[in-house]
Structures are given as structure tokens and as C-alpha cells.
Motif scaffolding. Sequence first.
Motif, PDB file in Angstrom:
ATOM      1  N   TRP A  85       0.790  -1.230   0.000  1.00  0.00           N
ATOM      2  CA  TRP A  85       0.000   0.000   0.000  1.00  0.00           C
ATOM      3  C   TRP A  85       0.821   1.279   0.000  1.00  0.00           C
ATOM      4  CZ3 TRP A  85      -4.783  -0.435  -1.346  1.00  0.00           C
ATOM      5  CH2 TRP A  85      -5.491  -1.598  -1.056  1.00  0.00           C
ATOM      6  N   VAL A  89       0.037   4.969  -1.734  1.00  0.00           N
ATOM      7  CA  VAL A  89      -0.336   6.123  -0.923  1.00  0.00           C
ATOM      8  C   VAL A  89       0.664   7.272  -1.102  1.00  0.00           C
ATOM      9  CG1 VAL A  89      -0.674   6.938   1.443  1.00  0.00           C
ATOM     10  CG2 VAL A  89      -1.534   4.706   0.755  1.00  0.00           C
ATOM     11  N   THR A 267      -4.419   6.482   6.068  1.00  0.00           N
ATOM     12  CA  THR A 267      -5.791   6.503   5.579  1.00  0.00           C
ATOM     13  C   THR A 267      -6.325   7.926   5.521  1.00  0.00           C
ATOM     14  OG1 THR A 267      -6.186   4.297   6.511  1.00  0.00           O
ATOM     15  CG2 THR A 267      -8.115   5.633   5.969  1.00  0.00           C
ATOM     16  N   TRP A 268      -6.055   8.714   6.556  1.00  0.00           N
ATOM     17  CA  TRP A 268      -6.460  10.126   6.543  1.00  0.00           C
ATOM     18  C   TRP A 268      -5.751  10.881   5.426  1.00  0.00           C
ATOM     19  CZ3 TRP A 268      -6.091  11.025  12.552  1.00  0.00           C
ATOM     20  CH2 TRP A 268      -7.273  10.552  13.141  1.00  0.00           C
ATOM     21  N   ARG A 270      -4.704   9.670   2.607  1.00  0.00           N
ATOM     22  CA  ARG A 270      -5.322   9.271   1.348  1.00  0.00           C
ATOM     23  C   ARG A 270      -6.669   9.962   1.150  1.00  0.00           C
ATOM     24  NH1 ARG A 270      -3.537   7.423  -3.457  1.00  0.00           N
ATOM     25  NH2 ARG A 270      -5.162   6.251  -4.519  1.00  0.00           N
ATOM     26  N   ARG A 271      -7.431  10.122   2.229  1.00  0.00           N
ATOM     27  CA  ARG A 271      -8.728  10.779   2.118  1.00  0.00           C
ATOM     28  C   ARG A 271      -8.554  12.264   1.813  1.00  0.00           C
ATOM     29  NH1 ARG A 271     -12.913   9.573   6.823  1.00  0.00           N
ATOM     30  NH2 ARG A 271     -12.568   7.522   5.878  1.00  0.00           N
TER      31      ARG A 271
END
Length: 291
Positions: A85, A89, A267-268, A270-271
Motif C-alpha cells: 500500500w 499512498v 488513511t487520513w 489518502r482521504r
Amino acid sequence: MSARLLLVLLLGAGFGGGAWLLHSGLRPAEPPADRPEGRLVALWRAHRPARPGRRVAVTAAVTLLMLVVTGWPVAGPLTAAAAWWLPKVLGRDKEHEKAVARIEAIATWTEQLRDTLAAAAGLEQALLATTATAPLPVRPKVAACAEAIRRGQRLPDALRQLQADLADPLGDLVVIALLGAAGRQSGRLADLLAGLAGSAREQALMRARTATSRARIRTSVRIVVATTLGMALALIVLNRSYLQPFDTATGQLVLLVIAGLFALAFTWLRRIATFTEPARVLAGAGTEAAA
């Protein structure tokens, strides 16, 4: 080989690499010469696996290496997840690049339609004429629409299929304008297409500016991740005893918690880096009603 000697060798290699990079950066760039590829390079290009296969192979190799070096049970899944990942990212945002290229292509094709219609050509003739000159991201879809028209398909049906193939909010607006002109003569179609093309250019420029601002965040995150991973690898190689608390079950649990925090942060990130697409005007059942 002692740890001190290995540290000296690593520092020397790092100093030499930094000096070479500094020399390469200060030296004026020369145009690359067209040199034939070596035999090994040509052999690799001919027999290398496909991109998903390469990702799987690299992920498996790195995971196995970390399991052998550390001996930690959680090192396997954590390394596999990171190897799979992190490039996606922290690497180039290819989806964003494709979206910007698609928007610019639709804008260029819309301008081509406007110019062709200004030459007193009909809508069907304009669609057929722009098939060969349409930008590459939309050329196959425009060619499919033109081929449907040549086969005798009704123009509104061909345009609805073009809308489905483009799958873009701006493409929906262009298709709405063309559907309106297909049902009745519209003398303002060229002006409308010019306005849509201008809006597309502005949207592509806005996305480019947003990507530039987000690139700074990605660079900062790359530095943090590279520094963290580099320190961890250096400790594993040079001072393995410092990481002995992680050999216990409690240490493995703490390692999982730390990895979870990193995953949440990525994850944040990526968002934040994901561009929210505007709502589609023509989608699904709305296509018939709008037409």
C-alpha cells in the motif's frame, strides 16, 4: 565484521552518495544520447512479469526477508501491507492525473466540435469529422460514437452511449447540449460548447493547483516515513539488542498498535488527497429523463 566497522562503511557510502548527488545536481543537464540497450536490459524488458505480478513478487520477497531478519510473527503481515500500500499512498496520484487528462481532452474535443459547427457543418458531420483529431483519452469513445452513427443508429442513442463511455460530469454537460441540438436546431450551440470548454479548462487548472499544494504534504510524509523506516532498519542491523523488548508477546502487541496508528494516519492522508468528483448530471435512470 563489527558493528562499528559496518557503521563506518555505511557512513562512508552515504557521504559518497551525497557527494555524487550534489555533483549531478550542480552539473548542467545534457540531452540523453540514443544509445542501444544492453543485453541484460533487453532480456529483462522481454521477460519481466506484468505489473501486478511484479508487485506480488516484490511484496513476497520483502516480507520473507523481514521475517528472516527480525523473527517477529507480526513482521510478515505488517511488511506485506506496507510493501503493497505505501507505494500507492505515497507515490504519484495516477487517478488524479488521468482525471485531469480526461477533463482537458473533453475540453479540447468540445472546442473542436465548436469550430466544426462554426463551419456550417451539421452535428452528425461534426461528430464524424472530429473522430480522427480527438485527444487520445477520449478518441476511442468518440470513434465508437461515430461508428454507431455510421451503422445507422439514431443520434440521441449514440450520444447517450457516448455519455456512458465518458463517465464524467463535464461529459454529461456536453452530451446534454448535443442532445438538445439533436432534437431541434440550436443556433447557440457553438457558444454553449465554448462556455463548457472554458469551464473545463478552469476545472483542470484548479485541480492542478490543488495537486501542487498536496504534493508538499506528500513530500513531508515521504520524509517522515523514510526517516522512520531507515532508523528501524539501522537498529535491526547495527543494534539488534535495542529491539529485544519487541521479541516478547507484549512487544508484538505494541508493534501492532504502532502500525495501526501509522495505517490510520495514511488513511487520513489518502482521504485528504482524494478529489471529490462533482455529481453526475446524467446517470442511470436520469439519462432518459434528461434526454
